[in-house]
Design a protein around this motif. Sequence first.
Motif, PDB file in Angstrom:
ATOM      1  N   ASP A 181      -3.362  -2.562   7.787  1.00  0.00           N
ATOM      2  CA  ASP A 181      -3.274  -1.690   6.620  1.00  0.00           C
ATOM      3  C   ASP A 181      -2.256  -2.213   5.652  1.00  0.00           C
ATOM      4  O   ASP A 181      -2.398  -2.189   4.482  1.00  0.00           O
ATOM      5  CB  ASP A 181      -2.627  -0.472   7.068  1.00  0.00           C
ATOM      6  N   VAL A 182      -1.086  -2.666   6.237  1.00  0.00           N
ATOM      7  CA  VAL A 182      -0.026  -3.272   5.438  1.00  0.00           C
ATOM      8  C   VAL A 182       0.037  -4.723   5.880  1.00  0.00           C
ATOM      9  O   VAL A 182       0.041  -4.992   7.072  1.00  0.00           O
ATOM     10  CB  VAL A 182       1.322  -2.593   5.725  1.00  0.00           C
TER      11      VAL A 182
ATOM     12  N   CYS B 273       2.173   2.115  -3.362  1.00  0.00           N
ATOM     13  CA  CYS B 273       1.094   2.629  -4.211  1.00  0.00           C
ATOM     14  C   CYS B 273       0.789   4.090  -3.885  1.00  0.00           C
ATOM     15  O   CYS B 273       0.584   4.909  -4.784  1.00  0.00           O
ATOM     16  CB  CYS B 273      -0.171   1.797  -4.045  1.00  0.00           C
ATOM     17  N   ASP B 274       0.762   4.416  -2.598  1.00  0.00           N
ATOM     18  CA  ASP B 274       0.468   5.788  -2.182  1.00  0.00           C
ATOM     19  C   ASP B 274       1.539   6.758  -2.680  1.00  0.00           C
ATOM     20  O   ASP B 274       1.241   7.861  -3.127  1.00  0.00           O
ATOM     21  CB  ASP B 274       0.348   5.868  -0.661  1.00  0.00           C
TER      22      ASP B 274
ATOM     23  N   THR C 221       0.821  -1.207   0.000  1.00  0.00           N
ATOM     24  CA  THR C 221       0.000   0.000   0.000  1.00  0.00           C
ATOM     25  C   THR C 221       0.855   1.256   0.000  1.00  0.00           C
ATOM     26  O   THR C 221       0.561   2.217  -0.717  1.00  0.00           O
ATOM     27  CB  THR C 221      -0.914   0.005   1.239  1.00  0.00           C
TER      28      THR C 221
ATOM     29  N   ARG D 128      -5.874  -3.074  -0.644  1.00  0.00           N
ATOM     30  CA  ARG D 128      -4.809  -2.174  -0.218  1.00  0.00           C
ATOM     31  C   ARG D 128      -4.901  -0.774  -0.810  1.00  0.00           C
ATOM     32  O   ARG D 128      -4.343   0.165  -0.272  1.00  0.00           O
ATOM     33  CB  ARG D 128      -3.452  -2.762  -0.565  1.00  0.00           C
ATOM     34  N   CYS D 129      -5.581  -0.615  -1.949  1.00  0.00           N
ATOM     35  CA  CYS D 129      -5.671   0.699  -2.593  1.00  0.00           C
ATOM     36  C   CYS D 129      -7.028   1.372  -2.401  1.00  0.00           C
ATOM     37  O   CYS D 129      -7.301   2.382  -3.039  1.00  0.00           O
ATOM     38  CB  CYS D 129      -5.362   0.580  -4.091  1.00  0.00           C
TER      39      CYS D 129
ATOM     40  N   ARG E   6      -9.925   3.726   3.221  1.00  0.00           N
ATOM     41  CA  ARG E   6      -9.424   2.827   4.269  1.00  0.00           C
ATOM     42  C   ARG E   6      -9.448   3.520   5.629  1.00  0.00           C
ATOM     43  O   ARG E   6      -9.146   4.701   5.743  1.00  0.00           O
ATOM     44  CB  ARG E   6      -7.985   2.407   3.955  1.00  0.00           C
TER      45      ARG E   6
ATOM     46  N   CYS F 209      -6.490  -8.047   2.897  1.00  0.00           N
ATOM     47  CA  CYS F 209      -5.719  -6.799   2.974  1.00  0.00           C
ATOM     48  C   CYS F 209      -5.054  -6.478   1.640  1.00  0.00           C
ATOM     49  O   CYS F 209      -5.010  -5.320   1.208  1.00  0.00           O
ATOM     50  CB  CYS F 209      -4.662  -6.890   4.070  1.00  0.00           C
TER      51      CYS F 209
ATOM     52  N   SER G 142      -9.303   0.447  -5.722  1.00  0.00           N
ATOM     53  CA  SER G 142      -8.980  -0.962  -5.897  1.00  0.00           C
ATOM     54  C   SER G 142      -9.264  -1.393  -7.324  1.00  0.00           C
ATOM     55  O   SER G 142     -10.287  -1.059  -7.905  1.00  0.00           O
ATOM     56  CB  SER G 142      -9.811  -1.797  -4.925  1.00  0.00           C
TER      57      SER G 142
ATOM     58  N   THR H  82      -5.655   5.171  -6.497  1.00  0.00           N
ATOM     59  CA  THR H  82      -6.205   5.193  -5.134  1.00  0.00           C
ATOM     60  C   THR H  82      -7.461   4.341  -5.030  1.00  0.00           C
ATOM     61  O   THR H  82      -8.093   4.292  -3.997  1.00  0.00           O
ATOM     62  CB  THR H  82      -6.566   6.626  -4.714  1.00  0.00           C
TER      63      THR H  82
END
Length: 599
Positions: free
Chosen positions: A493-494, A228-229, A225, A455-456, A460, A451, A344, A342
């Motif tokens: 989250d991760v 990706c962020d 995640t 993750r995206c 969240r 998860c 999924s 951002t």
Amino acid sequence: MSERVDLWNNGNLVQDVFLGEIKVPVKVLRNDSFQAWYLLQPRENGNKSSKTDDLGSLRLNICYTEDCVLPSEYYASLRNLLLKSSDVQPISASAAYILSEVCRDKYDAVLPLVRLLLHHHKLVPFVAAVAELDLKDTQEANTVFRGNSLATRCVDEMMKIVGKHYLKVTLKPVIDEICESPKPCEIDPIKLREGDNVEINMENLRYYVDKVFREIVRSSISCPTLMCDVFYSLRHLAAKRFPNDPHVQYSAVSSFVFLRFFAVAVVSPHTFHLRPHHPDAQTSRTLTLISKAIQTLGSWGSLTKSKLSSFKETFMCEFFKAFQEEKFTESVKKFLDDVSSTESKEPSGLSEPVHLKEGEMYKRAQGRTRIGKKNFKKRWFCLTSREFTYHKQQDKEPIFTIPIKNILAVEKLDESSFNKKNMFQVLHGEKPLYIQANNCVEASEWIEALCRVTRCNQKRLSFYHPSAFLNGNWLCCKATIENTVGCARCTADVPADTQIEIDGDRETERIYSLFTINMSKLQKLEEACGSIAVYQGPRKEPDDYSNFTIEDSVATFHTLKQIIDIVEKLNESHEKYRKKRSSSAKYGSEENPIVGKVS
């Protein structure tokens, strides 16, 4: 007891050549500084004695630094100053940026800084801020994020830390195949050995490249995640800086994920723990060729005919003619969209939902307030890339469906909630879905799978309730409002396999040490800012600070004054601790260990 030092010749990551080794007794490292010449020795080979040749000699200059980490409260001021760096305007006036400016080697600053910001969930905004500064000095879109700036080094270090498992699940199987069952892949006519067939070699290389490339572009669902962020931020910053270039949003991400992550891991798998040892010469050459190919395939728009003509090596130009099909470019585009979005998405290249996991577990009926065995029913659960469903029986129509994009968090549930083990909860906007797995391993697998696929998701949650809401209150925090914000920070989250253990106080101590070592530079920079702010005239002694970035002299001066004051107070605290330890701690204890031989 001794430490072994190996000397290698690194030819630009093409092939490392072992030159020799030495052993240094640990006791000499306790000196503040140690210098000595050692004759290089051949590599040890078990109990067999190796032939000693004249391998030359190596001079070592070793500095031993002992970290003295004080209790956490001593670092509060420095830690807070560093953590608010991303909010400082301009970013060049922040404590974190100044740290990188005063350190002779930026890497010394980047490692503890990235780990500290990661630990406190502040890395993404800081990277975005320094990347924006980086882009101001970038004049051409095709050179975006290609240098070794603070921004690129922070992203590099972040990927090394959080991307280890991602590399393992994506590349390790194919890297193992290449290293354990190598096929000849040399396609350079000058380097071909007698008896080699260049056509066969080219086919072997094409097979490996295609396999590595396919694994990468299908791996977006496993991308952590945090990566990706960061990619999302970089993508939009680059598009904002070069609004007329439709491809820069992709090249901004590919310059990291392909060129600085996957390609580097392919050419040097041992440094990323994908292989236990450095591969042999032939395998290293194969990995180098594959790495070059992955870099080129990942460079957005690099497979056009005009780009192919820019290859220095004719043999590489011929090789890449096989990759000019539009499907390769489209696969890269789809992959980059997935890892910098951002929202999924399904794994790259797949138009239909993909089944990721299924199995039988127990679920609690939603809406029930009492605890009882009848509340839990055995159901068949199915997870795809689009939805999470449960059914009465396998192959039956789903009773309930949760779209993946609606899942806000997936967390363990305290055993005390229903007096049941191996429970977890899926939060999705309505009432939490409470599920009991058959064992702890199965529970962990489901949490990890959920998860990864969520993750995206843009919404969240950061906080959740670790226990259930029963009889009018949350069992964990006793809050009586059912939709109140959670009382514990989300831990899933991760995925667990990408989480890292970071000692925030130790990292802050290292940063303090760096500021202490570079105190003279801090003071000169402070004087420079004061001169500019007060006189607005020509700068004095430009050689002392001309390499520093001073966008706003007043803001930079203010931060420097805070840093210097904090460092001086920490100096006093360290001195008091050293005096207390030497006077009160028993000789031979952990606080006052014995140094040297015991007579």
